[in-house]
Design a protein around this motif. Structure first.
Motif, mmCIF file in Angstrom:
data_model
loop_
_atom_site.group_PDB
_atom_site.id
_atom_site.type_symbol
_atom_site.label_atom_id
_atom_site.label_comp_id
_atom_site.label_asym_id
_atom_site.label_seq_id
_atom_site.Cartn_x
_atom_site.Cartn_y
_atom_site.Cartn_z
ATOM 1 N N SER A 173 7.638 -12.437 -4.255
ATOM 2 C CA SER A 173 6.246 -12.025 -4.492
ATOM 3 C C SER A 173 5.483 -11.919 -3.178
ATOM 4 O O SER A 173 4.687 -10.980 -2.981
ATOM 5 C CB SER A 173 5.558 -13.022 -5.428
ATOM 6 N N GLN A 174 5.731 -12.853 -2.285
ATOM 7 C CA GLN A 174 5.052 -12.805 -0.994
ATOM 8 C C GLN A 174 5.471 -11.574 -0.201
ATOM 9 O O GLN A 174 4.655 -10.931 0.478
ATOM 10 C CB GLN A 174 5.360 -14.077 -0.207
ATOM 11 N N ARG A 175 6.761 -11.212 -0.296
ATOM 12 C CA ARG A 175 7.223 -10.008 0.392
ATOM 13 C C ARG A 175 6.545 -8.760 -0.177
ATOM 14 O O ARG A 175 6.107 -7.873 0.568
ATOM 15 C CB ARG A 175 8.747 -9.893 0.244
ATOM 16 N N ARG A 176 6.414 -8.712 -1.498
ATOM 17 C CA ARG A 176 5.734 -7.578 -2.114
ATOM 18 C C ARG A 176 4.254 -7.515 -1.697
ATOM 19 O O ARG A 176 3.693 -6.440 -1.453
ATOM 20 C CB ARG A 176 5.844 -7.652 -3.637
ATOM 21 N N ILE A 177 3.629 -8.663 -1.637
ATOM 22 C CA ILE A 177 2.229 -8.716 -1.220
ATOM 23 C C ILE A 177 2.077 -8.217 0.212
ATOM 24 O O ILE A 177 1.146 -7.446 0.546
ATOM 25 C CB ILE A 177 1.674 -10.134 -1.370
ATOM 26 N N ASP A 178 3.003 -8.633 1.071
ATOM 27 C CA ASP A 178 2.945 -8.163 2.465
ATOM 28 C C ASP A 178 3.131 -6.644 2.549
ATOM 29 O O ASP A 178 2.437 -5.961 3.327
ATOM 30 C CB ASP A 178 4.017 -8.873 3.291
ATOM 31 N N GLN A 179 4.041 -6.111 1.733
ATOM 32 C CA GLN A 179 4.240 -4.664 1.733
ATOM 33 C C GLN A 179 2.992 -3.929 1.241
ATOM 34 O O GLN A 179 2.589 -2.896 1.803
ATOM 35 C CB GLN A 179 5.444 -4.313 0.849
ATOM 36 N N LEU A 180 2.364 -4.459 0.186
ATOM 37 C CA LEU A 180 1.143 -3.836 -0.321
ATOM 38 C C LEU A 180 0.021 -3.904 0.703
ATOM 39 O O LEU A 180 -0.772 -2.957 0.847
ATOM 40 C CB LEU A 180 0.716 -4.501 -1.627
ATOM 41 N N ASN A 181 -0.075 -5.006 1.406
ATOM 42 C CA ASN A 181 -1.094 -5.127 2.443
ATOM 43 C C ASN A 181 -0.852 -4.103 3.554
ATOM 44 O O ASN A 181 -1.801 -3.496 4.082
ATOM 45 C CB ASN A 181 -1.104 -6.534 3.023
ATOM 46 N N ASP A 182 0.422 -3.902 3.908
ATOM 47 C CA ASP A 182 0.723 -2.900 4.942
ATOM 48 C C ASP A 182 0.325 -1.496 4.471
ATOM 49 O O ASP A 182 -0.261 -0.701 5.232
ATOM 50 C CB ASP A 182 2.210 -2.942 5.284
ATOM 51 N N LYS A 183 0.618 -1.176 3.216
ATOM 52 C CA LYS A 183 0.238 0.140 2.700
ATOM 53 C C LYS A 183 -1.273 0.297 2.632
ATOM 54 O O LYS A 183 -1.824 1.375 2.931
ATOM 55 C CB LYS A 183 0.837 0.333 1.309
ATOM 56 N N LEU A 184 -1.942 -0.785 2.252
ATOM 57 C CA LEU A 184 -3.399 -0.735 2.177
ATOM 58 C C LEU A 184 -4.004 -0.513 3.557
ATOM 59 O O LEU A 184 -4.947 0.290 3.709
ATOM 60 C CB LEU A 184 -3.938 -2.020 1.551
ATOM 61 N N ALA A 229 -2.568 1.002 5.979
ATOM 62 C CA ALA A 229 -2.284 2.396 6.376
ATOM 63 C C ALA A 229 -3.257 3.360 5.712
ATOM 64 O O ALA A 229 -3.746 4.313 6.344
ATOM 65 C CB ALA A 229 -0.843 2.736 5.997
ATOM 66 N N LEU A 230 -3.565 3.119 4.435
ATOM 67 C CA LEU A 230 -4.535 3.979 3.747
ATOM 68 C C LEU A 230 -5.916 3.860 4.371
ATOM 69 O O LEU A 230 -6.651 4.863 4.501
ATOM 70 C CB LEU A 230 -4.589 3.615 2.264
ATOM 71 N N LYS A 231 -6.287 2.651 4.737
ATOM 72 C CA LYS A 231 -7.584 2.466 5.394
ATOM 73 C C LYS A 231 -7.623 3.220 6.724
ATOM 74 O O LYS A 231 -8.654 3.800 7.089
ATOM 75 C CB LYS A 231 -7.858 0.985 5.612
ATOM 76 N N ALA A 232 -6.535 3.200 7.433
ATOM 77 C CA ALA A 232 -6.504 3.919 8.712
ATOM 78 C C ALA A 232 -6.648 5.418 8.490
ATOM 79 O O ALA A 232 -7.358 6.117 9.238
ATOM 80 C CB ALA A 232 -5.197 3.602 9.443
ATOM 81 N N ILE A 233 -5.991 5.949 7.447
ATOM 82 C CA ILE A 233 -6.128 7.378 7.138
ATOM 83 C C ILE A 233 -7.564 7.700 6.742
ATOM 84 O O ILE A 233 -8.138 8.714 7.161
ATOM 85 C CB ILE A 233 -5.148 7.762 6.023
ATOM 86 N N GLU A 234 -8.165 6.829 5.948
ATOM 87 C CA GLU A 234 -9.551 7.060 5.526
ATOM 88 C C GLU A 234 -10.490 7.046 6.702
ATOM 89 O O GLU A 234 -11.415 7.881 6.797
ATOM 90 C CB GLU A 234 -9.942 6.001 4.503
ATOM 91 N N ARG A 235 -10.280 6.136 7.610
ATOM 92 C CA ARG A 235 -11.154 6.079 8.782
ATOM 93 C C ARG A 235 -10.992 7.335 9.626
ATOM 94 O O ARG A 235 -11.953 7.855 10.190
ATOM 95 C CB ARG A 235 -10.842 4.829 9.602
ATOM 96 N N SER A 236 -9.774 7.825 9.714
ATOM 97 C CA SER A 236 -9.564 9.041 10.516
ATOM 98 C C SER A 236 -10.218 10.259 9.869
ATOM 99 O O SER A 236 -10.655 11.176 10.563
ATOM 100 C CB SER A 236 -8.069 9.276 10.712
ATOM 101 N N LEU A 237 -10.283 10.298 8.556
ATOM 102 C CA LEU A 237 -10.905 11.435 7.875
ATOM 103 C C LEU A 237 -12.425 11.403 7.958
ATOM 104 O O LEU A 237 -13.082 12.439 7.924
ATOM 105 C CB LEU A 237 -10.465 11.468 6.410
ATOM 106 N N THR A 238 -12.987 10.277 8.014
ATOM 107 C CA THR A 238 -14.450 10.155 8.031
ATOM 108 C C THR A 238 -15.023 10.120 9.441
ATOM 109 O O THR A 238 -16.238 10.013 9.613
ATOM 110 C CB THR A 238 -14.874 8.880 7.283
ATOM 111 N N MET A 239 -14.205 10.159 10.434
ATOM 112 C CA MET A 239 -14.726 10.137 11.809
ATOM 113 C C MET A 239 -15.441 11.470 12.080
ATOM 114 O O MET A 239 -14.967 12.541 11.672
ATOM 115 C CB MET A 239 -13.572 9.963 12.815
ATOM 116 N N PRO A 240 -16.599 11.476 12.741
ATOM 117 C CA PRO A 240 -17.335 12.737 13.027
ATOM 118 C C PRO A 240 -16.559 13.598 14.013
ATOM 119 O O PRO A 240 -15.961 13.094 14.970
ATOM 120 C CB PRO A 240 -18.639 12.242 13.647
#
Length: 210
Positions: free
Chosen positions: A177-188, A190-201
């Motif tokens: 379960s901890q391994r799955r949580i770590d994987q989900l955190n990594d994906k999250l 990555a998604l946050k990084a993509i979102e930040r790149s899209l919203t940058m002026p």
């Protein structure tokens, strides 16, 4: 014997005096007193005669050492093994190694099983259980005194093994379960990084269209 003869003689003399027939003169008082004195002397001799010698009491048979009962030995061994450090405990297990052979005496086999349960090594627990099961099937002359305790301790160790296995399964599930949580955190992240790149002026373009 002498006192008894004197007593019989005195009684005979007194009876002869009393039964003497004829009109003769009555027995004198001195004769009666003599007979009484003789009887008293004989009675005193009887009382003073030593009795039979007392019989000597037989010497007690030498006591044969008897081993303590099984429960007392189990408690004693448990206390001794619990106080041994790790290296001394391993030496004790090595010394009792022959007790694991089929047909061995049940006492050392029980001590070896207790020693194996005191190592806190998961690999020693199955060895102790197998040893106790072997002891329950033993045909040794001393086995009946230990068979019930081997069954009790074996059942306790079986419960402990099931509990250890359950804990191990839960630990595996927790790690998964901890391994799955770590994987989900990594994906999250990555998604946050993509979102930040899209919203940058975007940088402003020059007036000449270049």
């Amino acid at each position: 014997m002498l006192a008894a003869s004197m007593l019989l003689s005195a009684c005979g003399g007194l009876q002869a005096v009393q039964e003497s027939p004829g009109p003769g003169p009555a027995p004198s008082a001195a004769s009666g007193e003599a007979v009484v004195a003789a009887m008293q002397a004989a009675a005193s001799a009887v009382r003073a005669a030593p009795g039979p010698a007392p019989r000597e009491a037989p010497e007690p048979a030498p006591s044969v050492p008897v081993d303590p009962p099984a429960p007392q030995l189990l408690l004693q061994w448990h206390d001794e093994l619990r106080q041994l450090p790790g290296d001394a405990l391993q030496r004790e297990i090595g010394r009792l190694g022959d007790a694991a052979a089929p047909g061995a005496a049940p006492g050392p086999a029980m001590r070896l099983a207790l020693a194996l349960t005191s190592t806190r090594n998961p690999a020693d627990l199955p060895r102790a259980i197998a040893l106790l099961e072997q002891l329950q099937r033993s045909s040794h002359a001393d086995a009946p005194a230990w068979r019930g305790w081997a069954r009790l301790l074996g059942a306790r160790l079986q419960e402990q093994r099931r509990a250890d296995e359950a804990v191990e399964r839960l630990s595996l599930q927790l790690r998964d379960s901890q391994r799955r949580i770590d994987q989900l955190n990594d994906k999250l992240e990555a998604l946050k990084a993509i979102e930040r790149s899209l919203t940058m002026p975007r940088p402003a373009t020059s007036g000449n269209g270049r």
